[in-house]
Design an enzyme around this catalytic site. Structure first.
Site, mmCIF file in Angstrom:
data_model
loop_
_atom_site.group_PDB
_atom_site.id
_atom_site.type_symbol
_atom_site.label_atom_id
_atom_site.label_comp_id
_atom_site.label_asym_id
_atom_site.label_seq_id
_atom_site.Cartn_x
_atom_site.Cartn_y
_atom_site.Cartn_z
ATOM 1 N N HIS A 43 0.810 -1.218 0.000
ATOM 2 C CA HIS A 43 0.000 0.000 0.000
ATOM 3 C C HIS A 43 0.843 1.268 0.000
ATOM 4 C CE1 HIS A 43 -3.688 -2.191 0.349
ATOM 5 N NE2 HIS A 43 -3.375 -2.718 1.513
ATOM 6 N N ARG A 74 7.107 -5.341 3.367
ATOM 7 C CA ARG A 74 5.773 -5.924 3.228
ATOM 8 C C ARG A 74 5.536 -6.015 1.726
ATOM 9 N NH1 ARG A 74 0.079 -4.667 4.762
ATOM 10 N NH2 ARG A 74 0.400 -2.515 4.131
ATOM 11 N N GLU A 149 -5.226 -11.183 8.791
ATOM 12 C CA GLU A 149 -6.063 -10.004 8.561
ATOM 13 C C GLU A 149 -7.374 -10.327 7.855
ATOM 14 O OE1 GLU A 149 -3.873 -7.327 6.032
ATOM 15 O OE2 GLU A 149 -3.115 -8.950 4.773
ATOM 16 N N ASP A 175 -7.530 -4.307 8.393
ATOM 17 C CA ASP A 175 -8.255 -5.340 7.660
ATOM 18 C C ASP A 175 -8.884 -6.354 8.602
ATOM 19 O OD1 ASP A 175 -8.064 -4.568 4.956
ATOM 20 O OD2 ASP A 175 -6.005 -5.251 4.855
#
Length: 255
Positions: A43, A74, A149, A175
């Protein structure tokens, strides 16, 4: 002691989250004394060149600190290509999103490890300098963390924890709260189920003898989760802090 040894030893660690492709800022963060710094390729606003320069910045900042910060990524997906490229760039480990099953974890481990433990293609480039060029040593020094998540991830957390080669869990609270029926991240209507889920995840990881981390939005909550049984916690992110501090100074100036 290496970062992998600290994670596998379930030591208490505190990290930071980076979303901006701003290596000089990342370098300054890395010299503050955090145990690890995560570059967000899912993200965050970071491309592959940004990952390389961001990992270089983490190393440079760590050299100015008395505590070395490990550089983690990530990755954007549970796929051998982004996992392998992040590790080739010099990441000490990967945080893999959207893990639903033990099979998902096994695939992530295979992607992160050289044969005979996995299918990672040999071509470490920068990682040969930062981690190790020898496959067996690189395997030992490389950390794989699975994000919990999703509804399925929460349901299958015990099986996920039991997967060989997994070093730890990492909770994505936004999430996870949506998975529990929240209207938006932080929705107070799911506070009860959310806390129960966090306790379950931490307890299950502890029973399996693996690390368990979580993303938090400030130091106070990071401290709370570490006291709760989480073994590592990440504090907020660069973009969030930049906005919050800028707003606070503006309010002060105008008042």
């Amino acid at each position: 002691m290496t970062f992998a040894e600290q994670i596998r030893g379930r030591e208490k660690l505190v990290g930071y989250w980076v979303t901006l492709d701003a290596p000089p800022a990342t370098e300054r963060i890395a010299r503050l004394g955090y145990d690890y710094v995560v570059l967000d390729a899912q993200h965050g606003l970071i491309g592959y060149q940004g990952l390389v320069t961001g990992l270089l910045a983490i190393d440079a900042g760590s050299a100015l600190s008395d505590r070395e910060a490990a550089g983690l990524v990530r990755v954007e997906a549970n796929n051998p290509t982004p996992i392998g490229r992040a590790l080739d760039a010099g990441a000490t480990g990967v945080i893999v999103p959207l893990i639903d099953t033990a099979e998902d974890v096994a695939a992530a481990v295979r992607a992160a490890k050289y044969p005979p433990l996995g299918v990672r293609s040999f071509g470490p480039l920068r990682a040969s300098l930062r981690i190790d060029a020898e496959p067996a040593k690189a395997n030992a020094a490389t950390v794989v963390l699975a994000m919990i998540e999703t509804p399925l991830g929460l349901k299958n957390v015990a099986e996920i924890c039991a997967t060989p080669g997994l070093d730890g869990l990492y909770v994505g609270p936004s999430d996870l709260s949506l998975a529990l029926g929240a209207r938006y991240p932080g929705d107070p209507e799911v506070d009860g189920p959310f806390e129960e889920a966090l306790e379950l995840i931490a307890r299950t990881a502890a029973d399996a003898g693996i690390a368990c981390g979580i993303h938090t939005f400030d130091g106070e909550n990071a401290q709370r989760r570490l006291a709760q049984g989480y073994t590592f916690a990440t504090v907020s992110s660069d973009l969030s802090h930049l906005e919050a501090i800028a707003a606070a100074h503006l309010d002060t100036a105008r008042s």
